[in-house]
Structures are given as C-alpha cells and as structure tokens.
Motif scaffolding. Structure first.
Motif, PDB file in Angstrom:
ATOM      1  N   ASN A   1       0.471  -1.028   0.259  1.00  0.00           N
ATOM      2  CA  ASN A   1      -0.164   0.092   0.225  1.00  0.00           C
ATOM      3  C   ASN A   1       0.776   1.271   0.204  1.00  0.00           C
ATOM      4  OD1 ASN A   1      -1.628   2.381   1.777  1.00  0.00           O
ATOM      5  ND2 ASN A   1      -3.150   1.035   1.026  1.00  0.00           N
ATOM      6  N   ALA A   2       0.039   2.016  -1.121  1.00  0.00           N
ATOM      7  CA  ALA A   2       1.393   3.639  -0.778  1.00  0.00           C
ATOM      8  C   ALA A   2       1.217   4.790   0.741  1.00  0.00           C
ATOM      9  CB  ALA A   2       0.841   4.388  -2.057  1.00  0.00           C
TER      10      ALA A   2
ATOM     11  N   LEU B   1      10.413   3.784   1.426  1.00  0.00           N
ATOM     12  CA  LEU B   1      10.406   2.899   0.694  1.00  0.00           C
ATOM     13  C   LEU B   1       9.822   3.331  -0.944  1.00  0.00           C
ATOM     14  CD1 LEU B   1      10.250  -0.996   2.217  1.00  0.00           C
ATOM     15  CD2 LEU B   1      12.330   0.115   1.146  1.00  0.00           C
ATOM     16  N   ARG B   2      10.168   2.366  -2.102  1.00  0.00           N
ATOM     17  CA  ARG B   2      10.089   3.817  -3.460  1.00  0.00           C
ATOM     18  C   ARG B   2       9.837   1.925  -4.154  1.00  0.00           C
ATOM     19  NH1 ARG B   2      14.748   7.380  -4.358  1.00  0.00           N
ATOM     20  NH2 ARG B   2      14.662   4.993  -5.947  1.00  0.00           N
ATOM     21  N   ASP B   3       9.061   2.058  -5.062  1.00  0.00           N
ATOM     22  CA  ASP B   3       7.951   2.185  -6.299  1.00  0.00           C
ATOM     23  C   ASP B   3       9.419   0.830  -6.739  1.00  0.00           C
ATOM     24  OD1 ASP B   3       6.018   0.011  -7.787  1.00  0.00           O
ATOM     25  OD2 ASP B   3       6.478   2.341  -9.321  1.00  0.00           O
TER      26      ASP B   3
ATOM     27  N   VAL C   1       4.354  -0.131  -5.491  1.00  0.00           N
ATOM     28  CA  VAL C   1       4.153   0.357  -4.673  1.00  0.00           C
ATOM     29  C   VAL C   1       2.655   0.695  -5.702  1.00  0.00           C
ATOM     30  CG1 VAL C   1       3.822   2.709  -3.492  1.00  0.00           C
ATOM     31  CG2 VAL C   1       5.852   1.612  -3.844  1.00  0.00           C
ATOM     32  N   THR C   2       1.581   0.730  -4.513  1.00  0.00           N
ATOM     33  CA  THR C   2       0.120   0.684  -5.150  1.00  0.00           C
ATOM     34  C   THR C   2      -1.228   1.218  -3.779  1.00  0.00           C
ATOM     35  OG1 THR C   2      -1.721  -0.666  -6.490  1.00  0.00           O
ATOM     36  CG2 THR C   2      -0.264  -1.902  -5.315  1.00  0.00           C
TER      37      THR C   2
ATOM     38  N   ARG D   1      -4.696  -3.372   0.804  1.00  0.00           N
ATOM     39  CA  ARG D   1      -5.354  -2.834   2.266  1.00  0.00           C
ATOM     40  C   ARG D   1      -4.124  -2.310   2.732  1.00  0.00           C
ATOM     41  NH1 ARG D   1      -9.807  -4.087   5.460  1.00  0.00           N
ATOM     42  NH2 ARG D   1      -8.367  -4.420   6.941  1.00  0.00           N
ATOM     43  N   PRO D   2      -3.824  -1.488   3.363  1.00  0.00           N
ATOM     44  CA  PRO D   2      -2.740  -1.580   4.029  1.00  0.00           C
ATOM     45  C   PRO D   2      -2.021  -2.277   4.739  1.00  0.00           C
ATOM     46  CG  PRO D   2      -3.687   0.644   5.349  1.00  0.00           C
ATOM     47  CD  PRO D   2      -5.088  -0.467   4.102  1.00  0.00           C
ATOM     48  N   ASP D   3      -3.270  -3.616   5.706  1.00  0.00           N
ATOM     49  CA  ASP D   3      -2.770  -4.743   6.392  1.00  0.00           C
ATOM     50  C   ASP D   3      -0.989  -5.429   5.552  1.00  0.00           C
ATOM     51  OD1 ASP D   3      -4.393  -5.391   5.711  1.00  0.00           O
ATOM     52  OD2 ASP D   3      -5.054  -5.622   7.833  1.00  0.00           O
TER      53      ASP D   3
END
Ligand SMILES: Nc1nc2c(c(=O)[nH]1)N[C@H]1C(S)=C(S)[C@@H](COP(=O)(O)OP(=O)(O)OC[C@H]3O[C@@H](n4cnc5c(=O)[nH]c(N)nc54)[C@H](O)[C@@H]3O)O[C@H]1N2
Ligand SMILES: Nc1nc2c(c(=O)[nH]1)N[C@H]1C(S)=C(S)[C@@H](COP(=O)(O)OP(=O)(O)OC[C@H]3O[C@@H](n4cnc5c(=O)[nH]c(N)nc54)[C@H](O)[C@@H]3O)O[C@H]1N2
Ligand code: SF4
Ligand SMILES: [Mo]
Length: 733
Positions: free
Chosen positions: A644-645, A653-655, A674-675, A679-681
């Motif tokens: 999660n972005a 951390l970069r895409d 990175v998207t 969900r963030p979890d």
C-alpha cells in the motif's frame, strides 16, 4: 473461429491483444523456432509435413478448453478456440494461446535424466529410457522390500487426463499414500458444501441476477465458463458484489467492491444470514420442505448482527444490511459464489458452510440462476485387478483431521509426519505433474522431506524445481503431442473432452501411459496385466455403451448430451446427506465434535511492524507452470510485492526498489510495487515465481517464491493448507 489465421502476427501484436485478462489472439508462426532448434541439432525435422486441423483440449490449466490446432508443414502454427466447446464460450486465454511454446521450448525436458551430482546441484546424465526405467523399478522394488509398499508416496495433480494411469500404478504397486492437489486447493470447499448439500454444486453464473464473491478473482483466476459469464450475464440485470483485500480486475468489473479485512468473510456472511432470518426474507416454503436445522440456526445467528460484523470485517453495517436485502430480493436467481481455492484460512471449511447456508435459505437450489448440482456424462470405467498385499498399513496421516480424503490426503500433515518420523518410514516419492517445491507451503520443509528420501522420480515436461531435486527425471510428451483418455467434465452442462496428438512427440518424450506400462512391466506380470492395453483400446472401452461419444469427438472435438441447462432433477431424489435433505445444522459434524453450525473465529491480528501475506493468480500464469513460457514471460518477467502506497511512504520505500520479505519460515527478495490497490495491513504477491531450477532459463533468478514464505497452517476438518495466515516484514534489499 478466429479470422487471424494466416495473418502474420508479431509477438508484440499478440501481447497487445492479450493485455486484457481474456485474450483471443493468435501466436505467430512456430516454424522459425522449430527450424532454429533443428539447425542447432536439438530437434529432428518434423515427422509429418502435412497440414491439418486437429481437435484437442488445452492443457495449460485445469479448464481443458476446446482447441483446434492449426498444424502446417508438421508444425503447430497456432491454436484456435473450438466453437463447439460451449464451456469456454469461444475463448482461449493468453496461456492457451501460448501453448505451442510448450512444445517448441528449448527448456523442455527432452530425454530421461539421471542425477550425476548432489540433489539440487543440477548435474545430470542423459540416460536411455531402458536404463532410467530399470532404475525406477529397481528402487520401487527395494523400497517395498525395506519399508512396505506404503513407503513410497505417489504425488500428482489433476489437470492432464493421464493422471488416471499414474493413480492406477500407485494402486497396483500397492501404496495407500497418494497426495493430490486438493489439500492445497479446494478440499475445504468440497467439504463445506458437501456437508451441507451432499455435493459441491456449481453457481449458475450465466443466469444469476445477483452474485456475491469472496476473493474468487474470476477475471484473473480463470475458470470457464464463469470468467466469461460473470462479465456478460444473460439479461443486463446482473449485479456483482465483490470482496477482496485487493482491487483486482474482478473488482474493476464489479458493481461494488469492498476491501474486506482478510480472514473475516465469515463475519460478513453470518451477518447476511442474520438480516435475512430476522427480517424474514428467507424462502419459507423451501426451508420447510428441503432443509433440516433451520430452527437451530435462528437462535445461533442472533449474535451476528451487521453492527457486530462491521467491527470484524470493516464493511459498513448499513451496506451489509442493504446487500442482504438485495440478495434476498433477487432470489432465487442469486448466488454466493463459493470460488475454488479454499486454502486461505484454517476455518475455511466452516466459512464455506456459512456460504452454503446463506445460499440455502434464499431457496436458490437447483434452479435457473442458483446453485446447481453438477451433471456428469458416464464413461465406462476401465476395470483392473490390483494385486493384494497383506502387509500394507493405512495412509500415513490417517486420523489427523476430521475428514481426510483417502485419495487426496493432506499434504502438510503427511509431510509433518515424515519429518517427525511418526507412523512408519516413507522413503520414496513418485511425482507426476505436481511441483511440490512451488506448490506446498513452507518450501524449506519440503526440501527437508525430499532430503530424507532414498529415491525420487519426477515425470514432468519441464525441469521444475521438484524435478531439479529428483534422482530420475522422465520427460512426458506435452499435451499437444499425446493421446489422452477421454475426460468427462462435470458441470451444469456436462461435456466429454479429448486430447489428440497434433504432432509427433519431440525428442524422446513419451506419453504417460507408455511410461506407466514400462514401469509396470518391470514390476512384474501381476502388475503389468492391468496395464496391458493400448490407449485406443482404452478409449473404445470408455465409449462402449455410447459410441456416439467418439463419433462426435471426431467430428466436433467435443460431446454434449444436452446444450441447455436442465434444472430441478435433484428435487426428485434424496440428497447425499445423512437426512437426505439440505443440512443447515449438521448432525454429522456434531457427532464428530465439530461445530454443527458455523461459529465465527477472528483471524489472528497482524503484529505491529508486519503485514499479512496474501497470494493469488495472475491471468497469464498457471501456478508455476507457465512463468518460463517465452511468450508469457515476455509480458510479465517477474512477480512483485504489492504494498500500500501510504505504508511504502511510511517505510521510505520506493516503487520498483528491491526488498527482502521475511516470514517465520523463509526470506525472498522481490521488486516492490507501490499501489493504492491493496489494504495497508496486507502485502500481495503472485504465485509461481522464484524458482530454484536453473534449467528454467527465462525466469531463474527473477521474482520471489510464495511457497518459500508461507507458513504451513492446516484446516483441522479437511486437512487443506491455510495460506493467508503468514505475517511478513519488509526490509530493504
Ligand atoms: N490464470 C489462472 N487461472 C487459474 C489458475 C491459475 O493458476 N492461473 N488456477 C486455477 C486454480 S487451480 C484455482 S484453485 C483457481 C483459484 O481461484 P481463486 O481462489 O479465485 O484464485 P486466487 O487468485 O488464488 O484468489 C485469491 C484472491 O483472494 C483474495 N483474498 C485473499 N485473502 C482473502 C480473504 O480473506 N477474503 C477475501 N474475500 N479475499 C481474499 C486475493 O487477494 C486474491 O485476489 O483458479 C484457477 N484459475
Ligand atoms: N504458494 C502457493 N502454493 C499453491 C497455490 C498458491 O496460490 N500459492 N495454489 C494451490 C493450488 S489452488 C493448486 S491447484 C496447486 C497446484 O499445484 P501444482 O499442480 O504443483 O501446480 P503447477 O505449478 O501447475 O505444477 C504442475 C507441474 O506439472 C508440470 N506439467 C505441466 N503439464 C504437464 C504434463 O502434461 N505432464 C506432466 N508430466 N507434467 C506437466 C509442470 O511443469 C509443473 O511442474 O498449487 C497450490 N499451491
Ligand atoms: S482457461 Fe486458458 S489455459 Fe485454461 S484451459 Fe482455457 S485456454 Fe487453456
Ligand atoms: Mo487449485
């Protein structure tokens, strides 16, 4: 039929055309590939130079779509969908189109190989079939002598029609230990629906007006005809509500998508039941006539209100209530689509029970647009007399779960017993079309198990990771090069499919039946007797009660008894449950000390600093089977780790950067994607990459293996693995 034939279509053109999940494109000419192989001395000139069109079945995944192979000058130039094969709705997906590359793949297995170095070192010696088969038979005899016939496990996956002969060898050899794919895939699904309906029915996706789906990502995890029907429906009234922690291509096509908290689908389903029961939206007449246990359901479901569920699954209570009302209003043309892979959590069997109960109370059983029991066309069985051995014990892992399939077993439990030295020694592995090291969670344990073996033989078409760690590797002819037995595929429209050779088998590859016969012959007359037939004799036997099947297969490539669904036949029969009715309350489960009605259990919380690892399919790949296919590899060379972005930002951390992903059982390095689509979890990776075999030259060293990271949790009812109970941390590479 495609009009693309004869048009020069470049590989880029193919890729462009297949950039959507469901592609109907053509593959460019294979002649150049074959010529290149021929001039390098790797392949003899094609045996037959005639041009012909051959009916056959795709072998790139379980669906077995109907195919017409365009063979020109002895080379498979392209594959077209067989329009007579209604099941696949005139479609061949990207993988299906890439099929010829399986035949003309420089990485394919060409000759029998015998290990020359240490296991996994990749040193091989080319052997004659004679020598390799003698070695297999010698080891099987020695293993039987030393450890009884149960000391060798026969491992296989359904998907080629020829698995039948492999299982027959296991039975005639005398091992009770067969390990098949269901305990990695759909065992919980079959168990949960089976306990309720006495069978696992098929949702009538084409005719349903309302479809609810939990993680069954049909736009990428393709199942025919569902993947196509889900998009089309039959009358434009279709509504699709989709739950997935990720925004998948199915989510993109859905009317509503909810990023559900992983492992909490049962809360959502129970709350739906709660609304439908308390608001009396259920089908009273149906429940009365066709089911048992509704009266126990009513008090049980009281605790599971939408407000309670919202706290668990993070879907607003108002939406749950509304969806439940809409679902009931669309009944009986409404289905909770149960999906296929149910190896998510260790409560998956009860979760599928909850789905089955929700379907039941709206009365969608065996009606248009509802849950329809599968039909199957009868083929005559090949009878054989397996020898009887007195000293063979029961399956190794018998009794480790409530309902163990004798035929399929439970992979994680079996492996655990081998590793712990429990029961009796298992020291041999015969493997047919299963990539243990890519498909069984906790790869380190599988490697350990394989290291304990006296002997491992793998029959494959490529040097899979599992073949790479074997002692003898036998090359099977690919699905486009061999005659398989007829296969009766069950469904709402049952069908008989077949697979004919389109070209002669290249190099020294041989069909599975031949390989099994050669092993059987070496194991003695009593075993060989059961294998003493040709494939043609076998097929003629299969159709002896209905020769029309073969006539149709020859003229149309497929056999249907009827081409319109027939609903309602099950109402005239007893269902295959204890009561003969649909069991909302399961006496059968109660008698085994299991919850007779599904009881919610929250998934373990994600620990601070970690993420839940979830895995799944990509439309271009079948597990680990097609990632090395040059056409498909070109579209997607590696898998990535979805993060999660907001989390990526928080971690700095970069895409596109490389990261290490670490779980309790393994560590893999992947590129980060990175998207916003997850969900963030959770983090997500596509299954099927991160190979150990250096002979998979396109993909070796690219991407990461989910099997190396996933912890081996098990459903205690079905013995299915639970793949989404693994937590990982992400570290810069
Ligand atoms: N292209 C392609 N198609 C295939 C296959 C293939 O290898 N490639 N394999 C075939 C086989 S053998 C099978 S079994 C089927 C598998 O079919 P599916 O079960 O539909 O496939 P997966 O991609 O494994 O599904 C996992 C999806 O569930 C989501 N998910 C994860 N955890 C949860 C959760 O707790 N709740 C919810 N609601 N969603 C969750 C994931 O994000 C992912 O999108 O596909 C079949 N079709
Ligand atoms: N980590 C992780 N593990 C999973 C899953 C997941 O999503 N993640 N999904 C699970 C599911 S749903 C399933 S169904 C299983 C599938 O498990 P597997 O059946 O192990 O899956 P594949 O990777 O397709 O492996 C098939 C093997 O057969 C070989 N093969 C292909 N065609 C032929 C042929 O014609 N003849 C022979 N002899 N060999 C052939 C391939 O080269 C490959 O080595 O994996 C399960 N395991
Ligand atoms: S879905 Fe694709 S890979 Fe699977 S059988 Fe059909 S065409 Fe082949
Ligand atoms: Mo599967």
């Amino acid at each position: 039929m495609s009009r693309l034939f004869n048009k020069e279509i470049t590989r880029r053109g193919f890729l462009g055309a297949s950039s959507c999940a469901l592609a109907t494109a053509a593959v460019g000419s294979q002649v150049t590939v074959l010529k290149a192989l021929a001039t390098s001395g790797q392949v003899s000139a094609p045996g037959s130079l005639q041009s012909r069109d051959v009916f056959t079945s795709c072998g790139m995944c379980v669906n077995k779509c109907g195919v017409i192979a365009r063979v020109r000058e002895g080379v498979i130039q392209k594959l077209d969908p067989n329009p007579n094969f209604i099941k696949s709705r005139g479609m061949l997906c990207a993988r299906g189109n890439a099929g010829p590359k399986v035949v003309y793949d420089p990485d394919r297995l060409k000759y029998p190989l015998i290990r020359a170095g240490k296991r996994g070192e990749g040193k091989w010696r080319r052997a004659s079939w004679e020598e390799a088969l003698d070695l297999v038979a010698k080891n099987l005899n020695e293993l039987a002598e030393k450890y009884t016939r149960a000391g060798t496990v026969f491992v296989s996956t359904e998907g080629t029609f020829s698995e039948h002969f492999f299982l027959q060898l296991a039975e005639c050899y005398g091992s009770p230990n067969t390990l098949r794919h269901p305990s990695l895939c759909l065992a919980s699904n079959l168990q949960g629906f089976g306990a309720t309906f006495g069978t696992s029915p098929t949702p009538d996706v084409l005719n349903a007006d309302f479809i609810l789906m939990s993680g069954a990502n049909r736009s990428e995890a393709l199942m025919t005809p569902d993947s196509i029907d889900m998009l089309k429906g039959d009358g434009g009234r279709r509504k699709l509500v989709y739950l997935d922690p990720r925004f998948t291509r199915t989510a993109a096509k859905a009317d509503e998508w909810y990023p559900i908290k992983a492992g909490t689908d049962m809360a959502f389903i129970l709350a739906m039941i709660h609304v439908i029961v308390t608001e009396e939206l259920y089908d009273k007449a149906f429940v009365e006539k066709m089911t048992v246990g509704f009266e126990q359901l009513v008090p049980h479901i009281e605790q599971y209100s939408p407000e309670w569920a919202e706290a668990e699954c993070e879907i607003p209570a108002g939406d749950i209530r509304r969806i439940a009302r809409e679902f009931a209003a669309a009944a009986p043309r409404a289905v909770y689509y149960q999906g296929r892979r149910s190896s998510f959590f260790d409560n998956d069997t009860q979760m599928r029970r909850a789905m089955a109960i929700l379907n039941t109370i709206i009365g969608n059983w065996d009606v248009k647009g509802g849950m329809v029991p599968n039909g199957k066309i009868k083929l005559s069985k090949h009878d054989y007399l397996a020898p009887w051995y007195d000293d063979v014990p029961d399956r190794l892992e018998k009794g480790t779960v409530s309902y163990l399939s004798e035929k399929d077993g439970s992979w994680p439990n079996f492996r655990e017993m081998v590793l712990q030295g429990e029961g009796y020694p298992v020291k041999g592995m015969m493997i047919y079309k299963q990539n243990v090291l890519g498909s069984v969670p906790n790869r380190a344990k599988s490697l350990k198990m394989m290291a304990q073996m006296d002997f491992i033989c793998t029959i494959d078409i490529t040097m899979s990771d599992t073949a790479w760690y074997s002692d003898v590797v036998l090359p099977e002819a690919t699905y486009l090069e061999r005659q398989d037995p007829l296969e009766s595929l069950s469904g709402i429209l049952p069908v008989v499919a077949w697979r004919q050779p389109c070209v002669e088998a290249l190099f020294e590859s041989k069909p599975n039946l031949w390989i099994m016969q050669q092993i059987a012959r070496r194991l003695g007359d009593e075993i060989f007797e059961s294998f003493d037939f040709t494939i043609d004799e076998h097929i003629h036997h299969q159709v002896k009660k209905n020769p029309k099947i073969l006539e149709d297969l020859k003229s149309k490539g497929v056999y249907y008894e009827h081409t319109e669904p027939r609903y309602g036949a099950s109402y005239k029969k007893r269902l295959k449950t204890r009561s003969g009715k649909i069991e909302i309350y399961s006496e059968k489960y109660a008698s085994k000390g299991l919850d007779p009605l599904p009881v919610y259990k929250a998934p373990e919380a994600v620990p601070a600093g970690k993420y839940r690892l979830i895995v799944g399919r990509h439309a271009y790949f079948t597990h680990g089977t097609t990632a090395n296919n040059a056409y498909l590899h070109d579209i997607m060379p590696e898998n990535t780790l979805w993060l999660n972005a907001a989390e990526a930002k928080r971690l700095g951390l970069r895409d596109g950067s490389r990261v290490r992903v670490r779980s309790a059982v393994g560590e893999e390095a992947l590129r980060l994607e990175v998207t916003e689509k997850i969900r963030p979890d959770c983090v997500y990776m596509a299954h099927g990459f991160g190979v150990l075999s250096k002979a998979q030259s396109n993909i070796y060293g690219k991407g990461g293996s989910d099997a190396a990271l996933i912890d081996d949790k098990v459903c205690p009812i079905s013995g299915n693995v639970a793949m989404h109970q693994t937590f990982v941390e992400i570290l810069p590479a």
